[in-house]
Enzyme design. Structure first.
Site, mmCIF file in Angstrom:
data_model
loop_
_atom_site.group_PDB
_atom_site.id
_atom_site.type_symbol
_atom_site.label_atom_id
_atom_site.label_comp_id
_atom_site.label_asym_id
_atom_site.label_seq_id
_atom_site.Cartn_x
_atom_site.Cartn_y
_atom_site.Cartn_z
ATOM 1 N N PHE A 89 13.218 31.988 147.607
ATOM 2 C CA PHE A 89 12.574 32.018 148.933
ATOM 3 C C PHE A 89 11.867 30.702 149.270
ATOM 4 O O PHE A 89 10.821 30.684 149.896
ATOM 5 C CB PHE A 89 11.635 33.238 149.062
ATOM 6 C CG PHE A 89 12.444 34.458 149.398
ATOM 7 C CD1 PHE A 89 13.289 35.026 148.461
ATOM 8 C CD2 PHE A 89 12.414 35.002 150.670
ATOM 9 C CE1 PHE A 89 14.098 36.101 148.777
ATOM 10 C CE2 PHE A 89 13.213 36.082 150.994
ATOM 11 C CZ PHE A 89 14.054 36.630 150.038
ATOM 12 N N LYS A 108 20.868 36.926 158.999
ATOM 13 C CA LYS A 108 21.277 36.235 157.770
ATOM 14 C C LYS A 108 22.742 36.586 157.532
ATOM 15 O O LYS A 108 23.245 37.551 158.125
ATOM 16 C CB LYS A 108 20.401 36.647 156.587
ATOM 17 C CG LYS A 108 20.530 38.115 156.177
ATOM 18 C CD LYS A 108 19.713 38.385 154.924
ATOM 19 C CE LYS A 108 19.968 39.803 154.425
ATOM 20 N NZ LYS A 108 19.202 40.110 153.225
ATOM 21 N N CYS A 124 12.429 43.363 158.748
ATOM 22 C CA CYS A 124 11.264 43.588 157.892
ATOM 23 C C CYS A 124 10.175 42.536 158.014
ATOM 24 O O CYS A 124 9.039 42.864 158.353
ATOM 25 C CB CYS A 124 11.719 43.684 156.440
ATOM 26 S SG CYS A 124 12.959 44.946 156.220
ATOM 27 N N ASP A 150 19.613 63.789 159.599
ATOM 28 C CA ASP A 150 19.280 62.876 160.703
ATOM 29 C C ASP A 150 19.346 63.674 161.996
ATOM 30 O O ASP A 150 20.174 64.565 162.145
ATOM 31 C CB ASP A 150 20.274 61.709 160.744
ATOM 32 C CG ASP A 150 19.704 60.518 161.505
ATOM 33 O OD1 ASP A 150 19.310 59.536 160.862
ATOM 34 O OD2 ASP A 150 19.632 60.585 162.753
ATOM 35 N N GLU A 193 18.871 43.574 152.693
ATOM 36 C CA GLU A 193 20.188 43.876 153.270
ATOM 37 C C GLU A 193 21.247 43.007 152.611
ATOM 38 O O GLU A 193 21.017 41.842 152.328
ATOM 39 C CB GLU A 193 20.173 43.631 154.780
ATOM 40 C CG GLU A 193 19.395 44.689 155.491
ATOM 41 C CD GLU A 193 19.491 44.552 157.008
ATOM 42 O OE1 GLU A 193 20.495 44.041 157.507
ATOM 43 O OE2 GLU A 193 18.532 44.956 157.668
ATOM 44 N N PRO A 250 14.319 26.149 153.254
ATOM 45 C CA PRO A 250 13.884 25.987 154.639
ATOM 46 C C PRO A 250 15.037 26.346 155.576
ATOM 47 O O PRO A 250 16.180 26.435 155.148
ATOM 48 C CB PRO A 250 13.557 24.497 154.725
ATOM 49 C CG PRO A 250 14.399 23.856 153.685
ATOM 50 C CD PRO A 250 14.584 24.870 152.582
ATOM 51 N N GLY A 251 14.740 26.583 156.814
ATOM 52 C CA GLY A 251 15.809 26.966 157.742
ATOM 53 C C GLY A 251 15.309 27.009 159.166
ATOM 54 O O GLY A 251 14.418 26.249 159.563
ATOM 55 N N LYS A 302 3.866 46.861 149.037
ATOM 56 C CA LYS A 302 5.021 46.582 149.889
ATOM 57 C C LYS A 302 4.703 45.509 150.931
ATOM 58 O O LYS A 302 5.442 44.534 151.115
ATOM 59 C CB LYS A 302 5.439 47.880 150.587
ATOM 60 C CG LYS A 302 6.399 47.718 151.726
ATOM 61 C CD LYS A 302 7.759 47.336 151.239
ATOM 62 C CE LYS A 302 8.651 46.937 152.399
ATOM 63 N NZ LYS A 302 10.017 46.750 152.011
#
Ligand code: UGA
Length: 428
Positions: free
Chosen positions: A247, A318, A258, A33, A153, A250-251, A202
């Site tokens: 998936f 999240k 991403c 890095d 994640e 609802p929210g 992807k």
């Protein structure tokens, strides 16, 4: 299994998970890095991101896993180079690939290199440009492989070590076989294809996941308008194996590093080809509307929000992460502050970057303190501890018991019994 020498470029989220998992599989990995502070932290045995199991995995593989800032050290002896740098959106909306090109260029002196593997999420066509660049710097003999990641994640290690599939997009069979063999020990189907198709997998996978959530959010609004219960509805819908149960929660809208970035990048990529994607555009729009609905609800409940104290419970995009990238909480806080409200927030992990809106919001160490004197609360992130707090006490400490549960975490009947003016998403 042949143990390989691997250089991973980028010690961010993907680079660290990839490097640690490849070491766990028995390979010798050097993670490079350009940020000296990050390298220092990793060398000291600390992990700069929150990801369950990652610290332990790095520690138990320390014989095979090193961190460096030094390019020569990274490329020296490396047979395979993984590109794991970020590809943020540029001003035009296209992904900024400058870090990707810098890594590819830096490989010119990697004498033992056999393959370059792209893990970063990139537009379709990046592989062809990388191929041309490799040829230009004298690495025509080095294969190029697109091997997108599908790790979420909070469960990244599990997603890497036990994935639903491994996607290998190759420009020659030898390089594809070499990279496939790195995964020996992982039990998963391998989908082998050309580079462009792998790049598209992807973006399409993330877009379809985002589509499912936006669909669930739209059905939730319809449930609200008709008196149906979205939880019951989508549970039964998801029992159809052709549709799948995942998936469909609802929210308060999807966020994170991403979905927002990748859906915008896909839309931009489509328009670069002269095509306007109707469905994808609607998916993004539905999400933007969803993130604003809580504010409208608070206005309906409280009238003018100027001077009102609003508690935001949860800030991370999240639970289980400290990540606040594109978090719905940030959109909410900005809008509430713009309406003149005072924002009081709580989150067990998230660390907002300095700057607005969080500089103008007050942060509290416990949910109860954030709720103290509040005119309304919005449950933004479904942290399990929020299900456990004493809501009778919360009712007592709030000035007005208005509660918008943006994640359907709590039991409506119970909260209403306690005296809350409780609303959730798509449930009567
Ligand atoms: C996502 C994908 O799930 C991974 O497969 C992918 O590899 C990753 O992006 C990536 O491209 O790197 P992540 O962003 O970590 O992973 O988070 P998710 O768990 O997918 O959640 C994304 C957002 O959708 C969150 O804001 C979450 O609250 C929301 N969500 C998720 C819902 O609102 N409803 C659901 O049913 C699921």
């Amino acid at each position: 299994m042949a143990e390989r020498r691997i250089a991973v470029f980028g010690a961010g989220y993907i680079g660290l998970v990839t490097g640690a998992c490849l070491a766990e599989l028995g390979h010798h990995v050097t993670v490079r890095d350009i940020n000296p502070e990050r390298v220092r932290i990793l060398r000291a045995g600390d992990v700069p991101i929150h990801e369950p199991g990652l610290g332990d995995m790095i520690a138990r593989n320390k014989e095979r896993l090193t961190f460096t800032e030094d390019l020569t050290e990274a490329v020296n002896g490396a047979e395979i180079a993984y590109v794991c740098v970020d590809t943020p959106p540029s001003a035009s909306g296209d992904a900024d690939l400058s870090r990707v090109w810098a890594v590819v260029r830096s490989l010119a002196d990697a004498g033992d290199l056999k393959a370059v593997v792209m893990k970063s999420t990139v537009p379709v066509g990046t592989g062809a440009r990388a191929r041309a660049l490799l040829d230009e710097i004298g690495l025509s003999h080095v294969g190029y492989v697109s091997n997108p990641e599908f790790t979420a994640e909070g469960r990244a290690i599990q997603d890497f070590m036990a994935p639903d599939r491994i996607v290998i997009g190759q420009d020659n069979d030898t390089a594809g076989a070499l990279v496939t063999a790195l995964h020996t020990g992982i039990n998963a189907p391998v989908a082998t294809m050309d580079v462009k198709s792998a790049e598209m997998v992807k973006l399409a996978a993330n877009a379809l996941l985002a589509t499912k959530i936006s669909f669930a959010n739209e059905i939730a609004t319809l449930c609200e308008n008709t008196g149906a219960n979205v939880t019951e509805v989508l549970q039964a819908v998801g029992m159809d194996h052709r549709l799948g149960a995942h998936f469909l929660r609802p929210g308060i809208g999807w966020g994170g590093s991403c979905f927002p970035k990748d859906s915008e990048a896909l839309r931009q990529m489509a328009s670069n080809t002269g095509f306007h994607p109707q469905l994808l555009t609607a998916v993004i729009n539905v999400n933007n509307i969803q993130k604003r609905r809580a504010v409208q609800h608070l206005k309906d409940e409280l009238g003018d929000l100027a001077g009102k104290r609003i508690a935001l419970l949860g800030m991370a995009f999240k639970p289980g992460t400290d990540d606040m990238r594109e978090a719905p909480s940030t959109v909410l806080a900005s809008r509430l502050l713009a309406e003149g409200a005072q924002v009081r927030s709580w989150d067990p992990l998230a660390r907002p970057a300095a700057g607005e809106p969080w500089d103008s919001a007050t942060r509290y160490p416990t949910p109860m303190q954030a709720l103290g004197g509040a005119d309304a609360a919005v449950l933004v992130t479904e942290w399990p501890e929020l299900a456990e707090i004493d809501w009778t006490e919360a009712h007592r400490v709030m000035r007005t018991p208005v509660m918008f549960d943006g994640r359907n975490l709590l039991d409506p009947a119970r909260l209403r019994e306690m005296g809350f003016r409780y609303t959730s998403v798509g449930r009567p």
